[in-house]
Design a protein around this motif. Structure first.
Motif, PDB file in Angstrom:
ATOM      1  N   TYR A   1      44.733  52.408  60.111  1.00 47.51           N
ATOM      2  CA  TYR A   1      43.396  52.145  59.560  1.00 47.51           C
ATOM      3  C   TYR A   1      42.612  51.229  60.502  1.00 47.51           C
ATOM      4  O   TYR A   1      41.458  51.511  60.852  1.00 47.51           O
ATOM      5  CB  TYR A   1      43.537  51.507  58.174  1.00 47.51           C
ATOM      6  CG  TYR A   1      42.235  51.173  57.507  1.00 47.51           C
ATOM      7  CD1 TYR A   1      41.438  52.174  56.960  1.00 47.51           C
ATOM      8  CD2 TYR A   1      41.787  49.861  57.399  1.00 47.51           C
ATOM      9  CE1 TYR A   1      40.233  51.874  56.340  1.00 47.51           C
ATOM     10  CE2 TYR A   1      40.585  49.552  56.777  1.00 47.51           C
ATOM     11  CZ  TYR A   1      39.815  50.565  56.246  1.00 47.51           C
ATOM     12  OH  TYR A   1      38.623  50.259  55.641  1.00 47.51           O
ATOM     13  N   CYS A   2      43.253  50.162  60.939  1.00 46.09           N
ATOM     14  CA  CYS A   2      42.587  49.201  61.831  1.00 46.09           C
ATOM     15  C   CYS A   2      42.298  49.812  63.204  1.00 46.09           C
ATOM     16  O   CYS A   2      41.222  49.596  63.767  1.00 46.09           O
ATOM     17  CB  CYS A   2      43.449  47.950  61.978  1.00 46.09           C
ATOM     18  SG  CYS A   2      43.469  46.940  60.472  1.00 46.09           S
ATOM     19  N   PHE A   3      43.236  50.585  63.739  1.00 50.77           N
ATOM     20  CA  PHE A   3      43.014  51.216  65.046  1.00 50.77           C
ATOM     21  C   PHE A   3      41.854  52.193  64.966  1.00 50.77           C
ATOM     22  O   PHE A   3      41.070  52.314  65.902  1.00 50.77           O
ATOM     23  CB  PHE A   3      44.271  51.929  65.543  1.00 50.77           C
ATOM     24  CG  PHE A   3      45.443  51.009  65.777  1.00 50.77           C
ATOM     25  CD1 PHE A   3      45.293  49.632  65.885  1.00 50.77           C
ATOM     26  CD2 PHE A   3      46.726  51.527  65.891  1.00 50.77           C
ATOM     27  CE1 PHE A   3      46.372  48.791  66.095  1.00 50.77           C
ATOM     28  CE2 PHE A   3      47.814  50.691  66.096  1.00 50.77           C
ATOM     29  CZ  PHE A   3      47.638  49.322  66.204  1.00 50.77           C
ATOM     30  N   ASP A   4      41.741  52.886  63.833  1.00 47.79           N
ATOM     31  CA  ASP A   4      40.639  53.829  63.667  1.00 47.79           C
ATOM     32  C   ASP A   4      39.301  53.099  63.624  1.00 47.79           C
ATOM     33  O   ASP A   4      38.317  53.570  64.204  1.00 47.79           O
ATOM     34  CB  ASP A   4      40.841  54.672  62.401  1.00 47.79           C
ATOM     35  CG  ASP A   4      39.782  55.742  62.292  1.00 47.79           C
ATOM     36  OD1 ASP A   4      39.728  56.611  63.194  1.00 47.79           O
ATOM     37  OD2 ASP A   4      38.989  55.687  61.342  1.00 47.79           O
ATOM     38  N   ILE A   5      39.239  51.971  62.960  1.00 48.64           N
ATOM     39  CA  ILE A   5      38.014  51.162  62.934  1.00 48.64           C
ATOM     40  C   ILE A   5      37.683  50.702  64.358  1.00 48.64           C
ATOM     41  O   ILE A   5      36.529  50.764  64.791  1.00 48.64           O
ATOM     42  CB  ILE A   5      38.164  49.942  61.992  1.00 48.64           C
ATOM     43  CG1 ILE A   5      38.210  50.425  60.545  1.00 48.64           C
ATOM     44  CG2 ILE A   5      37.028  48.949  62.194  1.00 48.64           C
ATOM     45  CD1 ILE A   5      38.607  49.367  59.550  1.00 48.64           C
ATOM     46  N   TYR A   6      38.698  50.282  65.104  1.00 53.23           N
ATOM     47  CA  TYR A   6      38.463  49.849  66.479  1.00 53.23           C
ATOM     48  C   TYR A   6      37.899  50.992  67.319  1.00 53.23           C
ATOM     49  O   TYR A   6      36.907  50.820  68.027  1.00 53.23           O
ATOM     50  CB  TYR A   6      39.763  49.320  67.102  1.00 53.23           C
ATOM     51  CG  TYR A   6      39.543  48.682  68.455  1.00 53.23           C
ATOM     52  CD1 TYR A   6      39.178  47.349  68.558  1.00 53.23           C
ATOM     53  CD2 TYR A   6      39.677  49.421  69.627  1.00 53.23           C
ATOM     54  CE1 TYR A   6      38.960  46.749  69.793  1.00 53.23           C
ATOM     55  CE2 TYR A   6      39.461  48.841  70.878  1.00 53.23           C
ATOM     56  CZ  TYR A   6      39.100  47.506  70.940  1.00 53.23           C
ATOM     57  OH  TYR A   6      38.872  46.922  72.171  1.00 53.23           O
TER      58      TYR A   6
END
Length: 119
Positions: free
Chosen positions: A109-114
């Motif tokens: 989830y966080c990598f996708d936001i990045y």
């Protein structure tokens, strides 16, 4: 924060819990909200949940509780990851399934936001 709405996983309810974790951790970073978010996400990419930087996911008991609460969303996110990879995601580090799932889905989830906000 607009960046948190850009994830391809934004349609899952678990995003609300993930966003709460992210936002609570941003205060320890300097700069604007966007700079804080970028620094947090880069730290997570470098260390991962295994580093202990996400206090909600340090203990197996906490991960188990979170996993049970969000089981359907977490398993659906895993299926999306597997579909995009074209192969099954393997549990690493001999972790319990529920801890692995919390880490996998939060990190993804966080990598996708990045990817959607900073690349």
């Amino acid at each position: 924060m607009k960046a948190l709405e850009k994830s391809i996983y934004a349609h899952y309810d678990v995003r609300l819990a993930f966003n709460k974790i992210i936002l609570s951790d941003l205060e320890s970073y300097d700069g604007t909200k966007k700079e804080q978010l970028k620094s947090f996400l880069e730290d997570l990419q470098n260390g991962g949940c295994i580093s202990g930087m996400i206090s909600e996911f340090i203990y197996h008991a906490d991960c188990k509780k979170f996993y049970i609460q969000h089981l359907e969303d977490l398993e659906n996110i895993r299926e999306e990851i597997e579909d995009s990879l074209g192969e099954a995601v393997k549990i690493r580090n001999s972790l319990p399934h529920y801890t692995f799932m919390c880490w996998l889905c939060f990190e993804e989830y966080c990598f996708d936001i990045y990817r959607s906000s900073f690349e």
